[in-house]
Design an enzyme around this catalytic site. Structure first.
Site: not given
Length: 607
Positions: A483, A392-395
């Site tokens: 998402q 769940d890598f974000e940013g």
């Protein structure tokens, strides 16, 4: 200077002028200025008035409108963003060492018109502000060996919408001849669970070929064979091929059909036909409150423990710290936590550790960080006896170097090292290891328009940055649940922008994953579709959980359209996928807070 009156020329002077004129027209070399020579110039730009939509143009953030227009019934409308100036371009066949004039009508602020690849000096012209239609024009001469140039129009970063119409490139025309004949002899070759080999008979005069799957162009080829990949196992497909040259594209060939073989690439990891995936707040508390693993209802087939986070962004050292009693008074002991996980697994559920989240930036910039990631994640999995891993890598965890332009062959260290780490973990734990990913739309579907910094630079380097990871691990990937929330508007395969708030957004975003799409608008660089059993649609459980919540009725419309092709609304999908795996939500805690509305609706739909 004051103008003086002149008398009409005398008869004698008229005779002299006539003689001089005849003499000039007789001089060799000046005959090129005759009206017959000028008539040889042609408008080489195709669909310059955008009467056929965006046909012949490659555009970003663009559409056609019926008002305002300069002439005809359509014009181009394009809206630059902070990382893109909304360029529309077209490659045109020209003559070497020839003079051309590029012109067009534009309106808006900071609108550009130009030509590149001229072989001499590339040119452009622009207007700072055009409240109404304003003509822009520039000229150039092609180089001694130049046969193609690219003409373009664009705005400027974040300066608002611009319009263009009646674009033309006038100069010596090139006889492109006729489009090639229709290809014959199309036949299938090697079949696998995810690909079909095709071959056909060469066509005289063809410079390339286009391959169509179920009526949609999926790739091009320069030779007489191609392999269409990214297909679903045990699925029937139809194929056609066309021949192309500078004059255009032939009609489609006769259709051949092929059914892919059965396969287990990616694996279902013993998941039910339709699965419900949810994130469980295990390391923190928020407004939804803490929920113990043992209290998670049986509706949930995959439980993602949120979150494992790094000790620093670039360390690769992932730690899973359970919620402290001071923050979560009802938190269970480690022993009860582990026992509850085993009980869920005994009931056929999968429990994963999810890495990242909003606050867990992970950047594997070095091979040392990669190796630390593998060892630290393995320790968490082994300590709690988990079934696998969710990414769940974000940013700013993933972004692409400016030189990294091909999602099939990435070179950016954070991408290459992540792929290597995940393949190592998959190999270590075997075929039953569950690997899932939960990227944001910015990192996946936005890749249809933008990829990394772009050909001309200036775009957000994170755009589409998950695509090389998904592509490299497509045979190891159990679930992809993008998402579909907290997202800006995203262009779908219908070249229209779709926004959160209804079934339409989820349908369009999921259709892209199941159909495949050209990356950054390049028809020669297609991200292939994933299998429907690998896809779960990501939605927020309640209005509190995130932007983009939709009611149970809209969830049902989404599932109806994707699995039955009913209730689709205005968007037309490119297929029907009854084996769609299911839904993902943020989060189990928020669903409990909302009276289990999300999971109850899922159970009701799939029984």
């Amino acid at each position: 200077m004051e103008r003086t009156r002149r008398s009409r020329p005398s008869e004698h002077r008229r005779r002299i002028l006539a003689v001089c004129t005849a003499t000039v027209l007789a001089v060799p070399g000046l005959t090129a200025l005759s009206s017959a020579a000028r008539a040889a110039d042609a408008d080489l730009a195709k669909n310059g008035g955008f009467e056929s939509g965006l046909a012949n143009w490659t555009c970003t953030a663009a559409s056609t409108v019926t008002t305002p227009v300069h002439s005809g019934s359509s014009a181009l409308k394009a809206t630059p963003a902070g990382s893109d100036y909304a360029q529309c371009s077209q490659t045109v066949t020209v003559k070497p060492d020839a003079q051309y004039t590029l012109s067009g009508f534009v309106r808006g602020s900071y609108v550009y018109l130009g030509a590149s690849g001229t072989g001499t000096t590339d040119v452009s012209t622009w207007t700072q502000s055009a409240a109404d239609w304003q003509q822009l024009s520039t000229t150039f001469r092609t180089g001694a060996s130049t046969t193609k140039v690219t003409i373009y129009t664009h705005g400027w970063y974040g300066t608002g919408t611009y319009y263009a119409d009646d674009l033309s490139l006038t100069g010596p025309g090139v006889d492109a001849g006729q489009p090639p004949a229709v290809p014959t002899g199309l036949r299938t070759g090697t079949l696998t669970s995810s690909s079909v080999g095709l071959s056909w008979t060469a066509v005289a005069g063809a410079t390339g070929y286009a391959v169509y799957r179920d009526g949609v162009k999926v790739q091009t080829a320069t030779g007489t064979s191609a392999t269409v990949s990214g297909l679903s196992a045990s699925t029937a497909y139809s194929f056609q091929v066309t021949a192309t040259n500078d004059a255009g594209e032939s009609a489609k060939s006769a259709t051949v059909t092929a059914t892919t073989s059965a396969g287990s690439g990616g694996g279902s990891a013993d998941l039910p036909t339709h699965a419900l995936v949810g994130y469980l707040h295990a390391s923190f508390a928020n407004g939804a409150g803490y929920t113990r693993v043992a209290d998670v209802p049986d509706s949930w087939d995959v439980i993602d423990l949120a979150f494992g986070e790094p000790t620093s962004a670039t360390s690769g050292d992932i730690r899973f710290n359970r919620c402290p009693v001071t923050e979560c008074p009802t938190v269970e002991s480690d022993a009860d936590f582990k026992a509850a996980i085993k009980a869920k697994q005994a009931a056929g559920k999968k429990v994963l550790i999810s890495i990242g989240g909003q606050n867990g930036q992970v950047q594997l910039t070095t091979t040392a960080a990669r190796d630390t990631f593998v060892s630290s994640v393995s320790k968490i999995i082994d300590t709690y006896g988990l079934d696998g891993l969710d990414i769940d890598f974000e940013g700013h965890s993933l972004s692409l170097d400016a030189s990294d332009t091909d999602f099939k062959s990435p070179t950016t260290p954070v991408v290459v090292n992540l792929i290597s780490a995940l393949k190592t973990l998959k190999a270590k734990y075997g075929s039953k290891f569950v690997l899932s990913m939960a990227p944001e739309t910015f990192f996946v579907q936005l890749g249809y328009q933008y990829y990394g910094t772009g050909k001309w630079g200036g775009q957000d380097p994170r755009a589409g940055a998950y695509l090389p990871v998904i592509y490299a691990l497509r045979d190891d990937l159990t679930l992809l649940h993008v998402q579909d929330y907290n997202s800006g508007s995203i262009m779908g395969l219908d070249n229209q922008y779709h926004s959160m708030g209804g079934a339409d957004f989820h349908i369009a975003m999921t259709d892209m994953l199941l159909t495949g799409f050209p990356v950054a608008g390049d028809a020669n660089n297609v991200f292939p579709p994933l299998r429907p059993d690998q896809i779960a649609v990501g939605m927020p459980a309640t209005t509190n959980a995130g932007n983009g919540y939709v009611s149970p009725a809209e969830v049902t419309k989404t599932l109806d359209c994707l699995t039955r092709k009913t209730n689709c609304g205005a968007y037309t999908t490119h297929g029907t996928w009854p084996s769609l795996r299911g839904l993902m939500t943020w989060s189990i805690n928020w669903d409990r807070f909302g009276g289990w509305e999300f999971s109850r609706n899922f159970d009701s739909y799939f029984g």
